[in-house]
Design a protein around this motif. Structure first.
Motif, PDB file in Angstrom:
ATOM      1  N   PHE A  20      60.972  65.709  53.975  1.00  0.00           N
ATOM      2  CA  PHE A  20      61.503  64.825  55.002  1.00  0.00           C
ATOM      3  C   PHE A  20      62.107  63.554  54.407  1.00  0.00           C
ATOM      4  O   PHE A  20      63.103  63.034  54.921  1.00  0.00           O
ATOM      5  CB  PHE A  20      60.406  64.487  56.029  1.00  0.00           C
ATOM      6  CG  PHE A  20      60.334  65.465  57.165  1.00  0.00           C
ATOM      7  CD1 PHE A  20      60.933  65.180  58.378  1.00  0.00           C
ATOM      8  CD2 PHE A  20      59.681  66.680  57.018  1.00  0.00           C
ATOM      9  CE1 PHE A  20      60.884  66.086  59.425  1.00  0.00           C
ATOM     10  CE2 PHE A  20      59.616  67.584  58.061  1.00  0.00           C
ATOM     11  CZ  PHE A  20      60.217  67.290  59.269  1.00  0.00           C
ATOM     12  N   GLY A  21      61.508  63.039  53.338  1.00  0.00           N
ATOM     13  CA  GLY A  21      62.045  61.831  52.733  1.00  0.00           C
ATOM     14  C   GLY A  21      63.440  62.041  52.174  1.00  0.00           C
ATOM     15  O   GLY A  21      64.353  61.244  52.420  1.00  0.00           O
ATOM     16  N   ALA A  24      65.898  62.632  55.031  1.00  0.00           N
ATOM     17  CA  ALA A  24      66.217  61.382  55.725  1.00  0.00           C
ATOM     18  C   ALA A  24      67.210  60.563  54.922  1.00  0.00           C
ATOM     19  O   ALA A  24      68.135  59.951  55.478  1.00  0.00           O
ATOM     20  CB  ALA A  24      64.933  60.594  55.983  1.00  0.00           C
ATOM     21  N   SER A  30      65.895  56.883  59.146  1.00  0.00           N
ATOM     22  CA  SER A  30      64.518  56.716  58.680  1.00  0.00           C
ATOM     23  C   SER A  30      63.753  58.027  58.803  1.00  0.00           C
ATOM     24  O   SER A  30      64.080  58.890  59.635  1.00  0.00           O
ATOM     25  CB  SER A  30      63.811  55.629  59.494  1.00  0.00           C
ATOM     26  OG  SER A  30      63.588  56.066  60.816  1.00  0.00           O
ATOM     27  N   GLN A  31      62.712  58.168  57.997  1.00  0.00           N
ATOM     28  CA  GLN A  31      61.901  59.382  58.048  1.00  0.00           C
ATOM     29  C   GLN A  31      61.202  59.557  59.395  1.00  0.00           C
ATOM     30  O   GLN A  31      61.197  60.672  59.937  1.00  0.00           O
ATOM     31  CB  GLN A  31      60.888  59.375  56.902  1.00  0.00           C
ATOM     32  CG  GLN A  31      60.129  60.679  56.748  1.00  0.00           C
ATOM     33  CD  GLN A  31      59.324  60.710  55.449  1.00  0.00           C
ATOM     34  OE1 GLN A  31      59.706  60.087  54.461  1.00  0.00           O
ATOM     35  NE2 GLN A  31      58.215  61.409  55.465  1.00  0.00           N
ATOM     36  N   SER A  35      61.717  62.839  61.887  1.00  0.00           N
ATOM     37  CA  SER A  35      60.602  63.645  62.408  1.00  0.00           C
ATOM     38  C   SER A  35      60.669  63.737  63.927  1.00  0.00           C
ATOM     39  O   SER A  35      60.435  64.806  64.515  1.00  0.00           O
ATOM     40  CB  SER A  35      59.266  63.032  61.975  1.00  0.00           C
ATOM     41  OG  SER A  35      59.127  63.067  60.576  1.00  0.00           O
ATOM     42  N   GLY A 196      62.802  55.620  51.847  1.00  0.00           N
ATOM     43  CA  GLY A 196      63.263  56.763  52.642  1.00  0.00           C
ATOM     44  C   GLY A 196      64.755  56.738  52.889  1.00  0.00           C
ATOM     45  O   GLY A 196      65.307  57.683  53.458  1.00  0.00           O
TER      46      GLY A 196
END
Length: 330
Positions: A20-21, A24, A30-31, A35, A196
């Motif tokens: 996810f990082g 992103a 942003s992470q 999400s 991120g």
């Protein structure tokens, strides 16, 4: 069901990165926001697409089934967009208010006033994604070694400019030609590796930190020059900001001094990139104008001064080292 193509792009990016990082950072959001958008897509589709814990991200069985269809839908939307775009238009992007792409765009518009320029704002990695996804025709960006390794085919690039970086002082500082990298703390308007939102600019700064042994203050990326200028005016301690020439000159215009680094002169390597396919006359002319503009402004050869020149050692740009070798100290 009305599916949001933006959500599908987010899902495809996470599926490619399985992190996810990193996803992103590619998407420049942003992470937590990423999400949230993935959960929104999963709610719309009625099931989990990804399994994630603190260390791993994997596709569920449903995610494996959805992924090829998501890619097909994005590709179809891209083809439809291309068909509805003016055939003579050129789609480009800028990185905030940095001037390299704008100078080229101005030169192209002057030479071809009847060709429409469709302009967006995207960082380097998002420009590359948009170029390969056929949402841009030309990219003006920093190409990193990981970007070149990850996408070995489908596009071409070469160096357009080596932009010098300056040390910008504080309001009221005395003017001087050079300043030491080590006499004051050095700050950067950039997103840190842990943010991120780390990108090609951050990668460049990390390489410079490692080379010099410095530990810079990462202030985040406020984007526009006006926000950066306001932050400098708010500062209460003595420090320097390491800035692109594009912004440093604007600080100088309002009386804040700019200095060449005394020990080492960093250059930011800008590239121009295009897809490796037959090009339209408009895109061909844009590339020609870009190269003419680079020669006209002497962007390929850095100006001579006393400090040794520096670019990241893994920079994949064509002829960078050859150009730098011509600018050794006098």
């Amino acid at each position: 069901m009305d599916l949001d193509l933006r959500l599908l792009r987010y899902f495809v990016t996470v599926a490619e990165e399985l992190h996810f990082g990193r996803a992103a950072a590619r998407l420049y959001i942003s992470q937590p926001a990423l999400s949230k958008q993935i959960r929104k897509l999963e709610d719309q589709l009625g099931g989990r697409l990804l399994e994630r814990d603190s260390r791993h991200v994997t596709l569920t069985a449903r995610g494996h089934r959805v992924l090829p269809d998501a890619r097909d839908m994005i590709a179809l939307a891209t083809r439809i967009s291309e068909q509805t775009t003016e055939s003579g238009a050129v789609r480009i992007a800028h990185i905030f208010e940095l001037q390299t792409s704008r100078i080229v765009a101005d030169a192209f518009a002057a030479a071809y006033p009847d060709v429409q320029l469709i302009e967006r704002s995207l960082d380097s990695l998002r420009q590359l994604d948009a170029l390969l996804d056929k949402r841009l025709d030309v990219a003006v960006l920093r190409v990193t070694a990981p970007m070149a390794a990850r996408y070995p085919t489908g596009w071409r690039f070469h160096r357009l400019r080596l932009e010098p970086m300056y040390l910008v002082g504080r309001p009221g500082d005395p003017p001087k030609a050079t300043a030491s990298l080590f006499e004051r703390p050095v700050e950067v308007f950039a997103d840190s590796p842990a943010s991120g939102l780390y990108n090609a600019h951050g990668d460049y700064l990390t390489a410079f930190e490692r080379h010099t042994g410095m530990s810079m203050r990462w202030l985040g990326n406020p984007g526009t020059f006006g926000h950066c200028l306001a932050a400098v005016h708010r500062a209460t301690d003595a420090a320097y900001v390491l800035e692109f020439e594009s912004y440093a000159a604007r600080y100088g215009d309002v009386g804040i001094p700019m200095h060449h680094p005394a020990e080492l002169q960093p250059y930011y390597p800008w590239c121009i990139a295009w897809r490796d396919e037959p090009l339209s006359p408009a895109v061909t002319n844009f590339l020609r104008i870009a190269e003419h503009t680079a020669r006209q402004h002497n962007w390929h050869l850095p100006p001579h001064h006393s400090a040794l020149p520096w670019v990241p050692p893994d920079d994949p740009t064509d002829s960078t080292q050859a150009a730098l070798s011509t600018s050794s100290p006098r």
